[in-house]
Write a protein that holds these residues in place. Structure first.
Motif, PDB file in Angstrom:
ATOM      1  N   VAL A 210       1.010  -1.086  -0.040  1.00 56.56           N
ATOM      2  CA  VAL A 210      -0.177   0.037  -0.129  1.00 56.56           C
ATOM      3  C   VAL A 210       0.936   1.244   0.109  1.00 56.56           C
ATOM      4  O   VAL A 210       1.961   1.100   0.664  1.00 56.56           O
ATOM      5  N   LEU A 211       0.335   2.312  -0.602  1.00 55.16           N
ATOM      6  CA  LEU A 211       1.059   3.323  -0.964  1.00 55.16           C
ATOM      7  C   LEU A 211       0.408   4.355   0.056  1.00 55.16           C
ATOM      8  O   LEU A 211      -0.845   4.668  -0.159  1.00 55.16           O
ATOM      9  N   ILE A 212       1.090   5.061   1.006  1.00 53.49           N
ATOM     10  CA  ILE A 212       0.397   6.137   2.034  1.00 53.49           C
ATOM     11  C   ILE A 212       1.001   7.309   1.666  1.00 53.49           C
ATOM     12  O   ILE A 212       2.350   7.364   1.867  1.00 53.49           O
ATOM     13  N   LEU A 213       0.367   8.596   1.570  1.00 54.02           N
ATOM     14  CA  LEU A 213       1.043   9.896   1.458  1.00 54.02           C
ATOM     15  C   LEU A 213       0.519  10.541   2.542  1.00 54.02           C
ATOM     16  O   LEU A 213      -1.027  10.692   2.953  1.00 54.02           O
ATOM     17  N   ILE A 214       1.264  11.230   3.689  1.00 53.26           N
ATOM     18  CA  ILE A 214       0.744  12.302   4.527  1.00 53.26           C
ATOM     19  C   ILE A 214       1.291  13.609   4.260  1.00 53.26           C
ATOM     20  O   ILE A 214       2.382  13.858   3.712  1.00 53.26           O
ATOM     21  N   GLY A 215       0.116  14.453   4.009  1.00 49.15           N
ATOM     22  CA  GLY A 215       0.164  15.792   3.454  1.00 49.15           C
ATOM     23  C   GLY A 215      -0.883  16.624   3.958  1.00 49.15           C
ATOM     24  O   GLY A 215      -1.521  16.378   4.821  1.00 49.15           O
TER      25      GLY A 215
ATOM     26  N   LEU B 191      -1.043  -1.422  -7.878  1.00 49.58           N
ATOM     27  CA  LEU B 191      -1.951  -0.525  -6.760  1.00 49.58           C
ATOM     28  C   LEU B 191      -2.632   0.619  -7.494  1.00 49.58           C
ATOM     29  O   LEU B 191      -2.085   1.344  -8.143  1.00 49.58           O
ATOM     30  N   HIS B 192      -3.920   0.495  -7.328  1.00 51.30           N
ATOM     31  CA  HIS B 192      -4.793   1.480  -7.835  1.00 51.30           C
ATOM     32  C   HIS B 192      -4.927   2.684  -7.373  1.00 51.30           C
ATOM     33  O   HIS B 192      -5.595   3.759  -8.021  1.00 51.30           O
ATOM     34  N   THR B 193      -4.344   2.762  -6.085  1.00 50.46           N
ATOM     35  CA  THR B 193      -4.609   4.120  -5.463  1.00 50.46           C
ATOM     36  C   THR B 193      -3.714   4.714  -4.448  1.00 50.46           C
ATOM     37  O   THR B 193      -2.830   3.577  -4.026  1.00 50.46           O
ATOM     38  N   ILE B 194      -3.529   5.668  -4.254  1.00 46.90           N
ATOM     39  CA  ILE B 194      -2.543   6.162  -2.964  1.00 46.90           C
ATOM     40  C   ILE B 194      -3.488   6.825  -2.003  1.00 46.90           C
ATOM     41  O   ILE B 194      -4.242   7.661  -2.302  1.00 46.90           O
ATOM     42  N   TYR B 195      -3.145   6.013  -0.795  1.00 49.44           N
ATOM     43  CA  TYR B 195      -3.983   6.629   0.341  1.00 49.44           C
ATOM     44  C   TYR B 195      -3.359   7.777   0.828  1.00 49.44           C
ATOM     45  O   TYR B 195      -2.259   7.913   1.077  1.00 49.44           O
ATOM     46  N   TYR B 196      -4.295   8.952   1.157  1.00 49.83           N
ATOM     47  CA  TYR B 196      -3.716  10.285   1.467  1.00 49.83           C
ATOM     48  C   TYR B 196      -4.440  10.544   2.682  1.00 49.83           C
ATOM     49  O   TYR B 196      -5.498  10.567   2.994  1.00 49.83           O
ATOM     50  N   ILE B 197      -3.623  11.156   3.634  1.00 53.07           N
ATOM     51  CA  ILE B 197      -3.794  11.458   4.994  1.00 53.07           C
ATOM     52  C   ILE B 197      -3.779  12.888   4.997  1.00 53.07           C
ATOM     53  O   ILE B 197      -2.602  13.628   4.838  1.00 53.07           O
TER      54      ILE B 197
ATOM     55  N   VAL C 148       6.407  16.968   5.613  1.00 51.31           N
ATOM     56  CA  VAL C 148       5.407  16.593   4.735  1.00 51.31           C
ATOM     57  C   VAL C 148       6.001  17.260   3.330  1.00 51.31           C
ATOM     58  O   VAL C 148       6.616  18.116   3.435  1.00 51.31           O
ATOM     59  N   PRO C 149       5.623  16.825   2.416  1.00 49.67           N
ATOM     60  CA  PRO C 149       4.819  15.481   2.008  1.00 49.67           C
ATOM     61  C   PRO C 149       5.860  14.388   2.325  1.00 49.67           C
ATOM     62  O   PRO C 149       6.918  14.089   2.299  1.00 49.67           O
ATOM     63  N   CYS C 150       4.924  13.233   2.924  1.00 51.78           N
ATOM     64  CA  CYS C 150       5.748  11.976   3.213  1.00 51.78           C
ATOM     65  C   CYS C 150       4.948  10.909   2.482  1.00 51.78           C
ATOM     66  O   CYS C 150       3.957  10.348   2.965  1.00 51.78           O
ATOM     67  N   LEU C 151       5.498  10.237   1.539  1.00 51.62           N
ATOM     68  CA  LEU C 151       5.189   9.020   0.672  1.00 51.62           C
ATOM     69  C   LEU C 151       5.767   7.942   1.173  1.00 51.62           C
ATOM     70  O   LEU C 151       6.975   7.602   1.083  1.00 51.62           O
ATOM     71  N   MET C 152       5.029   6.927   1.413  1.00 54.68           N
ATOM     72  CA  MET C 152       5.432   5.697   2.026  1.00 54.68           C
ATOM     73  C   MET C 152       4.954   4.380   1.333  1.00 54.68           C
ATOM     74  O   MET C 152       3.741   4.498   0.970  1.00 54.68           O
ATOM     75  N   LEU C 153       5.654   3.578   1.188  1.00 58.25           N
ATOM     76  CA  LEU C 153       5.186   1.980   0.654  1.00 58.25           C
ATOM     77  C   LEU C 153       5.374   0.975   1.797  1.00 58.25           C
ATOM     78  O   LEU C 153       6.281   0.747   2.452  1.00 58.25           O
ATOM     79  N   TYR C 154       4.178   0.414   2.147  1.00 58.56           N
ATOM     80  CA  TYR C 154       4.275  -0.451   3.417  1.00 58.56           C
ATOM     81  C   TYR C 154       3.618  -1.777   2.631  1.00 58.56           C
ATOM     82  O   TYR C 154       2.820  -2.000   1.701  1.00 58.56           O
TER      83      TYR C 154
END
Length: 170
Positions: A64-69, A96-102, A129-135
């Motif tokens: 999963v890709l997660i972006l905090i911004g 992965l069809h989406t990047i989850y954004y916080i 930020v921005p903090c883009l992560m792959l988990y």
């Protein structure tokens, strides 16, 4: 008394106008030089999510890709369109069809969200930020702010390096 009714009506209209605008209008825009600006297109790859749900997704067996911004962050606003375009052009978007954004509404929320990830996964995520992560499986596989992707000062190249690396990790 008329002032009170006018203020109440104006407040209600402002609340309604904020409620009816799209999530993307609120999340991905920032205020600069007297106007709102963004580099994000309407048909973007982001799904808004809260920190708790993102932590749960990061613990799942699927990558999963997660972006905090934050909308308050000019770097986030500048990067968001580049991240969107680079993601769509990469092979990773087929998996992965989406990047989850916080959406970190302010810098304090941003810091506490990043700290939540650090505590949950016993790692040191960069505090900017921005903090883009792959988990995957609760393991941080890649983080865009790490020195690995800072080989260049060009932010677009950093994002491209991140996605190139992410493709090999999923």
């Amino acid at each position: 008394m008329k002032k009170l009714y006018f203020c109440a009506a104006l407040s209600l209209l402002l609340c309604l106008s904020r409620c009816t605008s799209s999530v993307n209008d609120n999340v991905y825009r920032y205020y600069a030089d007297g106007k709102y600006e963004t580099t994000l297109t309407e048909n973007n790859c982001f799904t808004l999510i809260n920190a708790d749900a993102a932590v749960a997704k990061a613990k799942a067996p699927d990558p999963v890709l997660i972006l905090i911004g934050g909308a308050w962050c000019p770097y986030c606003a500048a990067d968001i369109g580049v991240i969107d375009n680079t993601f769509k052009a990469s092979a990773i978007s087929e998996v992965l069809h989406t990047i989850y954004y916080i959406d970190a509404a302010d810098s304090q929320i941003s810091a506490s969200t990043i700290m939540q990830f650090n505590e949950e996964f016993d790692c040191t995520v960069q505090t900017t930020v921005p903090c883009l992560m792959l988990y995957r499986n609760g393991e941080l596989l890649a983080e865009r702010n790490s020195s690995e992707f800072k080989q260049t000062d060009d932010r677009t190249e950093q994002i491209e390096l991140f996605f190139t690396c992410a493709e090999t990790l999923i």
